[in-house]
Design a protein around this motif. Structure first.
Motif, PDB file in Angstrom:
ATOM      1  N   LYS B  41       0.783  -1.003  -0.131  1.00  0.00           N
ATOM      2  CA  LYS B  41      -0.099  -0.117   0.167  1.00  0.00           C
ATOM      3  C   LYS B  41       0.915   1.150   0.001  1.00  0.00           C
ATOM      4  O   LYS B  41       0.366   2.308  -0.390  1.00  0.00           O
ATOM      5  CB  LYS B  41      -0.874  -0.032   1.332  1.00  0.00           C
ATOM      6  CG  LYS B  41      -0.077   0.398   2.688  1.00  0.00           C
ATOM      7  CD  LYS B  41      -1.104   0.459   3.695  1.00  0.00           C
ATOM      8  CE  LYS B  41      -0.514   0.783   4.906  1.00  0.00           C
ATOM      9  NZ  LYS B  41      -0.019   2.060   5.326  1.00  0.00           N
ATOM     10  N   LYS B  44       2.358   1.005  -4.119  1.00  0.00           N
ATOM     11  CA  LYS B  44       1.174   0.759  -5.195  1.00  0.00           C
ATOM     12  C   LYS B  44       1.988   0.763  -6.544  1.00  0.00           C
ATOM     13  O   LYS B  44       1.384   1.092  -7.387  1.00  0.00           O
ATOM     14  CB  LYS B  44       0.078   1.708  -5.081  1.00  0.00           C
ATOM     15  CG  LYS B  44      -0.707   1.807  -3.782  1.00  0.00           C
ATOM     16  CD  LYS B  44      -1.967   2.128  -3.806  1.00  0.00           C
ATOM     17  CE  LYS B  44      -2.703   2.451  -2.415  1.00  0.00           C
ATOM     18  NZ  LYS B  44      -3.975   2.206  -2.301  1.00  0.00           N
ATOM     19  N   SER B  63      -3.950  -3.349   1.003  1.00  0.00           N
ATOM     20  CA  SER B  63      -5.050  -2.477   1.704  1.00  0.00           C
ATOM     21  C   SER B  63      -6.281  -2.475   0.827  1.00  0.00           C
ATOM     22  O   SER B  63      -7.201  -1.862   1.402  1.00  0.00           O
ATOM     23  CB  SER B  63      -4.388  -1.227   2.106  1.00  0.00           C
ATOM     24  OG  SER B  63      -4.264  -0.270   1.076  1.00  0.00           O
ATOM     25  N   THR B  64      -6.244  -2.914  -0.389  1.00  0.00           N
ATOM     26  CA  THR B  64      -7.604  -2.805  -1.339  1.00  0.00           C
ATOM     27  C   THR B  64      -7.503  -3.871  -2.083  1.00  0.00           C
ATOM     28  O   THR B  64      -6.478  -4.368  -2.547  1.00  0.00           O
ATOM     29  CB  THR B  64      -7.275  -1.383  -2.135  1.00  0.00           C
ATOM     30  OG1 THR B  64      -6.426  -1.445  -2.976  1.00  0.00           O
ATOM     31  CG2 THR B  64      -7.344   0.029  -1.153  1.00  0.00           C
ATOM     32  N   ALA B 350       0.960   8.570   2.031  1.00  0.00           N
ATOM     33  CA  ALA B 350       0.234   9.672   1.709  1.00  0.00           C
ATOM     34  C   ALA B 350       0.712  10.638   0.481  1.00  0.00           C
ATOM     35  O   ALA B 350       0.156  10.954  -0.359  1.00  0.00           O
ATOM     36  CB  ALA B 350      -0.166  10.421   2.891  1.00  0.00           C
ATOM     37  N   ALA B 353       0.698   8.679  -2.825  1.00  0.00           N
ATOM     38  CA  ALA B 353      -0.665   8.555  -3.414  1.00  0.00           C
ATOM     39  C   ALA B 353      -1.297   9.543  -4.213  1.00  0.00           C
ATOM     40  O   ALA B 353      -2.378   9.601  -4.992  1.00  0.00           O
ATOM     41  CB  ALA B 353      -1.631   8.450  -2.171  1.00  0.00           C
ATOM     42  N   GLN B 354      -0.586  10.715  -4.130  1.00  0.00           N
ATOM     43  CA  GLN B 354      -0.906  12.041  -5.085  1.00  0.00           C
ATOM     44  C   GLN B 354      -0.411  11.966  -6.623  1.00  0.00           C
ATOM     45  O   GLN B 354      -0.988  12.744  -7.253  1.00  0.00           O
ATOM     46  CB  GLN B 354      -0.320  13.159  -4.422  1.00  0.00           C
ATOM     47  CG  GLN B 354      -1.024  13.213  -2.981  1.00  0.00           C
ATOM     48  CD  GLN B 354      -2.188  13.462  -2.735  1.00  0.00           C
ATOM     49  OE1 GLN B 354      -3.037  12.482  -2.291  1.00  0.00           O
ATOM     50  NE2 GLN B 354      -2.816  14.832  -2.924  1.00  0.00           N
ATOM     51  N   TYR B 355       0.385  10.826  -6.857  1.00  0.00           N
ATOM     52  CA  TYR B 355       0.930  10.876  -8.080  1.00  0.00           C
ATOM     53  C   TYR B 355       0.582   9.708  -8.900  1.00  0.00           C
ATOM     54  O   TYR B 355       0.676   8.328  -8.413  1.00  0.00           O
ATOM     55  CB  TYR B 355       2.521  10.810  -7.886  1.00  0.00           C
ATOM     56  CG  TYR B 355       3.176  12.157  -7.237  1.00  0.00           C
ATOM     57  CD1 TYR B 355       3.503  13.260  -7.952  1.00  0.00           C
ATOM     58  CD2 TYR B 355       3.150  12.217  -5.973  1.00  0.00           C
ATOM     59  CE1 TYR B 355       3.872  14.398  -7.535  1.00  0.00           C
ATOM     60  CE2 TYR B 355       3.349  13.559  -5.192  1.00  0.00           C
ATOM     61  CZ  TYR B 355       3.952  14.383  -6.308  1.00  0.00           C
ATOM     62  OH  TYR B 355       4.413  15.753  -5.572  1.00  0.00           O
ATOM     63  N   PRO B 356       0.443   9.773 -10.275  1.00  0.00           N
ATOM     64  CA  PRO B 356       0.253   8.675 -11.092  1.00  0.00           C
ATOM     65  C   PRO B 356       1.492   7.688 -11.534  1.00  0.00           C
ATOM     66  O   PRO B 356       1.283   6.666 -11.731  1.00  0.00           O
ATOM     67  CB  PRO B 356      -0.155   9.415 -12.524  1.00  0.00           C
ATOM     68  CG  PRO B 356      -0.722  10.798 -12.040  1.00  0.00           C
ATOM     69  CD  PRO B 356       0.238  11.096 -11.074  1.00  0.00           C
ATOM     70  N   ARG B 372       2.300   3.855 -10.646  1.00  0.00           N
ATOM     71  CA  ARG B 372       1.649   3.521  -9.696  1.00  0.00           C
ATOM     72  C   ARG B 372      -0.060   3.774  -9.923  1.00  0.00           C
ATOM     73  O   ARG B 372      -0.187   4.429 -11.082  1.00  0.00           O
ATOM     74  CB  ARG B 372       2.038   4.254  -8.545  1.00  0.00           C
ATOM     75  CG  ARG B 372       2.008   5.875  -8.360  1.00  0.00           C
ATOM     76  CD  ARG B 372       2.056   6.005  -6.752  1.00  0.00           C
ATOM     77  NE  ARG B 372       0.817   5.748  -6.112  1.00  0.00           N
ATOM     78  CZ  ARG B 372       0.777   5.317  -4.850  1.00  0.00           C
ATOM     79  NH1 ARG B 372       1.691   5.471  -4.363  1.00  0.00           N
ATOM     80  NH2 ARG B 372      -0.555   5.261  -4.371  1.00  0.00           N
ATOM     81  N   PHE B 373      -0.689   3.215  -9.249  1.00  0.00           N
ATOM     82  CA  PHE B 373      -2.105   3.530  -9.240  1.00  0.00           C
ATOM     83  C   PHE B 373      -2.701   3.851  -8.006  1.00  0.00           C
ATOM     84  O   PHE B 373      -2.177   3.789  -7.005  1.00  0.00           O
ATOM     85  CB  PHE B 373      -2.735   1.968  -9.868  1.00  0.00           C
ATOM     86  CG  PHE B 373      -2.671   0.841  -8.937  1.00  0.00           C
ATOM     87  CD1 PHE B 373      -3.367   0.625  -7.920  1.00  0.00           C
ATOM     88  CD2 PHE B 373      -1.365   0.102  -9.101  1.00  0.00           C
ATOM     89  CE1 PHE B 373      -2.891  -0.314  -7.036  1.00  0.00           C
ATOM     90  CE2 PHE B 373      -1.011  -0.880  -8.246  1.00  0.00           C
ATOM     91  CZ  PHE B 373      -1.995  -1.026  -7.200  1.00  0.00           C
ATOM     92  N   TYR B 374      -4.172   4.242  -8.252  1.00  0.00           N
ATOM     93  CA  TYR B 374      -4.575   4.626  -7.114  1.00  0.00           C
ATOM     94  C   TYR B 374      -6.276   4.204  -7.086  1.00  0.00           C
ATOM     95  O   TYR B 374      -6.735   3.380  -8.074  1.00  0.00           O
ATOM     96  CB  TYR B 374      -4.753   6.218  -6.934  1.00  0.00           C
ATOM     97  CG  TYR B 374      -5.429   7.103  -7.599  1.00  0.00           C
ATOM     98  CD1 TYR B 374      -5.600   6.775  -8.995  1.00  0.00           C
ATOM     99  CD2 TYR B 374      -6.010   8.217  -7.269  1.00  0.00           C
ATOM    100  CE1 TYR B 374      -6.296   7.545 -10.065  1.00  0.00           C
ATOM    101  CE2 TYR B 374      -6.861   9.025  -7.990  1.00  0.00           C
ATOM    102  CZ  TYR B 374      -6.918   8.706  -9.355  1.00  0.00           C
ATOM    103  OH  TYR B 374      -7.684   9.715 -10.155  1.00  0.00           O
ATOM    104  N   GLY B 375      -7.205   4.711  -6.215  1.00  0.00           N
ATOM    105  CA  GLY B 375      -8.496   4.151  -6.273  1.00  0.00           C
ATOM    106  C   GLY B 375      -8.608   2.756  -5.668  1.00  0.00           C
ATOM    107  O   GLY B 375      -7.708   2.353  -4.948  1.00  0.00           O
ATOM    108  N   TRP B 376      -9.852   2.483  -5.663  1.00  0.00           N
ATOM    109  CA  TRP B 376     -10.378   0.970  -4.938  1.00  0.00           C
ATOM    110  C   TRP B 376     -10.823   0.128  -5.699  1.00  0.00           C
ATOM    111  O   TRP B 376     -11.034   0.348  -7.007  1.00  0.00           O
ATOM    112  CB  TRP B 376     -11.414   1.509  -3.887  1.00  0.00           C
ATOM    113  CG  TRP B 376     -10.849   2.275  -2.778  1.00  0.00           C
ATOM    114  CD1 TRP B 376     -10.373   1.859  -1.566  1.00  0.00           C
ATOM    115  CD2 TRP B 376     -10.587   3.725  -2.674  1.00  0.00           C
ATOM    116  NE1 TRP B 376      -9.892   2.778  -0.924  1.00  0.00           N
ATOM    117  CE2 TRP B 376     -10.066   4.270  -1.302  1.00  0.00           C
ATOM    118  CE3 TRP B 376     -11.012   5.067  -3.651  1.00  0.00           C
ATOM    119  CZ2 TRP B 376      -9.626   5.097  -0.997  1.00  0.00           C
ATOM    120  CZ3 TRP B 376     -10.451   5.872  -3.295  1.00  0.00           C
ATOM    121  CH2 TRP B 376      -9.641   6.387  -2.018  1.00  0.00           C
TER     122      TRP B 376
END
Lengths: 376, 376
Positions: B41, B44, B63-64, B350, B353-356, B372-376
């Motif tokens: 997490k 990512k 974590s997701t 944290a 997490a703000q960066y693609p 990297r990725f984000y979202g659920w």
């Protein structure tokens, strides 16, 4: 798609509330006789910006060149990039201009002004540039009375650049919470920006645009003489910070996080949610305001606040919900595992940024997915 | 790609530092005779997780379910989803299982345990489930001595589920800052989790895995008798919070934000950066620690801290850098517009997490882009 089919956590837009917020701001701007240029950094979502445009907005404001590129690709052309320009970002701005985007840049210092004009000359392009004015000592900008304002204006009034106007943002409005103090700051913002424009004009320089704004000052302004346009962003969703500032009611908040109860801290009266700080953001903007909402205000699915309950703590993917006044000794029965709730966020710009898409609730139980983007 | 070709803000990984952090943790785990399952997490990012696997890690923690899906697609199969399972997420877990993913779930209550087993039976799948144990009163889990532990174990020891083990996370370790207190908490974490495993075994239930961990306790543990594996996440980059906890030095911090000076607050001795809270995150995790780093610690491009300077404030796309001890009256000369700096973040999970994507600095001036990725 219906509400119970959405996986949690999800960022939910209440479209009727959003439309009311858009109409309220646009009507106020119309009454004051100024153009309105919404700041789309709040949503980074084409569907939201289209609703703002359809209501009467003229042009958009962006906080990154990626926003400019994405919104230009979606048919928006009149775009103000409202962060001070530096040399390393000029090639991207040039590409936008050369593609036909009516991009406006801003500067607040002589070095950047000269750099933009020189780069424009070198590439045979005329960049429209506005000068950022500091009307409240909050962040960036040239003070209205500073001598260098004219020097910057002259540097932009030559081949490669075109001095388009002045703009200011009274960001200190977020620290206020009375109608009188907000109206006073709105007047200070207006007067300072108009003064700067007049100084430029007196020096024989053009200054067509006088652009002011922040959500609180835009809503508090009583007249805007000399101003040509207003900018505001977060009003489209509002949030708990704005509620504490006093410019909206709880029932205006159009963005929330849909979450599921995944466990309990029964001995402490806590419920564990699948909305932690990744879902809410780390924003604690209400911490220093009159009402501290922790990481957010829990509501039932119809948007009614669960009085007394707060998102008291957040780990990456866990949020802790508790009744801060009277510990809930029977929380496992009140909010059993699987219960779905909405959490109103402190700061809509920060919370929305955590999601690849919004789920827009059009009516009682009709959901659309609206993409949003991130990065720079 | 070279450093001066990267547009700012950007998330920069110092790969040599990251590799040292990975090797340090893996060597400690090898010496303690336990398997290591990194929590991905934090990054990512498949490139980062591959480096952890190549160093000896066995399996990953996520974590997701999105992380599970993304890492499974990239060739990782042994995946622990370490957030309490609820019914609404079971269809995605089922799809992963049916695709051949060796996915492990966790629960900390009877209702969820029964729900998983029933769903497994219904779909002809056996879910491996671990029971989450609460060893420090920090967040979720069943306390080692609670009667319901055995009930939950039995609910998982039937068709549709398989009781795979127990796990705990002493998240309160982030609040400590001495070697002794960390070692004591590591022992408490170990002892509590082993106790829970023994109670399950005494009740005739299987309990192969005993999984513990957080970055501070993992590094502080002196022995791990009865433990089979350790989990930790942020150690791969470390950050200012971990520096205050005392488990790393400033020169170990492998993630920073590359930023550009875009203006000044000359009268206040401030420089304005293009790294605001969108670039740094709103995390203020050091605010309550021994050293408050504001929104981050500025460094020169070689990674040397600018002593006395801090990122004192942040708006969405503006950060304010200032010397908090001795206001810098000549900051426009010291850090002129266009200057590039690195900002070490409070909390690597944290900020990343703000960066693609990350920009990974392989050596002196060789950069690779790692998605990297984000979202659920």
């Amino acid at each position: 798609m219906k509400l119970d089919q959405i996986e949690t956590p999800a960022a939910l837009i209440d479209r009727p509330r959003m439309m009311r917020n858009i109409e309220r701001m646009q009507a106020h701007m119309n009454a004051l006789g100024v153009a309105f240029r919404p700041h789309v950094k709040t949503s980074k979502c084409v569907d939201v910006a289209r609703a703002q445009r359809d209501a009467g907005a003229r042009g958009i404001t962006v906080s990154t060149l990626k926003e400019a590129e994405q919104f230009f690709a979606a048919g928006f052309s009149d775009i103000l990039y409202a962060v001070g320009m530096v040399a390393s970002k000029l090639p991207r701005a040039l590409a936008l201009k050369q593609s036909g985007c009516d991009l406006k840049l801003i500067v607040d210092n002589l070095e950047s002004a000269r750099g933009v004009a020189e780069f424009g000359r070198l590439h045979g392009v005329t960049f429209e540039v506005w000068i950022e004015i500091d009307t409240d000592g909050h962040r960036s900008g040239v003070k209205p009375g500073e001598a260098r304002l004219i020097d910057i204006g002259r540097a932009l009034h030559q081949d490669g650049a075109r001095l388009g106007g002045v703009l200011t943002h009274a960001g200190s409005s977020y620290e206020l919470n009375t109608a009188e103090s907000l109206a006073a700051l709105a007047e200070q913002e207006r007067a300072g920006c108009v003064q700067a424009a007049e100084r430029l004009r007196e020096a024989g320089l053009p200054c067509d645009v006088v652009s002011v704004g922040s959500t609180p000052t835009a809503l508090a302004a009583r007249h805007l003489e000399g101003v040509t346009e207003v900018r505001a962003g977060v009003y489209v969703f509002f949030d708990l910070v704005m509620r504490n500032v006093g410019v909206c009611n709880m029932a205006d908040l159009a963005l929330s996080v849909l979450t599921t109860v995944i466990g309990h801290q029964a001995d402490k009266g806590g419920a564990i949610l699948d909305a932690g700080w990744m879902a809410m953001s780390r924003d604690r903007g209400t911490a220093k305001q009159t009402h501290d909402y922790g990481y957010g205000q829990p509501c039932t699915l119809d948007g009614s606040p669960l009085e007394g309950y707060t998102l008291t703590a957040a780990n990456q993917e866990h949020g802790i919900l508790a009744n801060t006044g009277h510990p809930d000794g029977d929380i496992t029965a009140h909010l059993p595992v699987g219960t779905r709730l909405l959490i109103l966020p402190n700061h809509a710009c920060a919370t929305g940024a955590q999601y690849p898409a919004y789920h827009a609730r059009l009516g009682a139980d009709e959901i659309e997915v609206w993409d949003r983007f991130y990065g720079w």
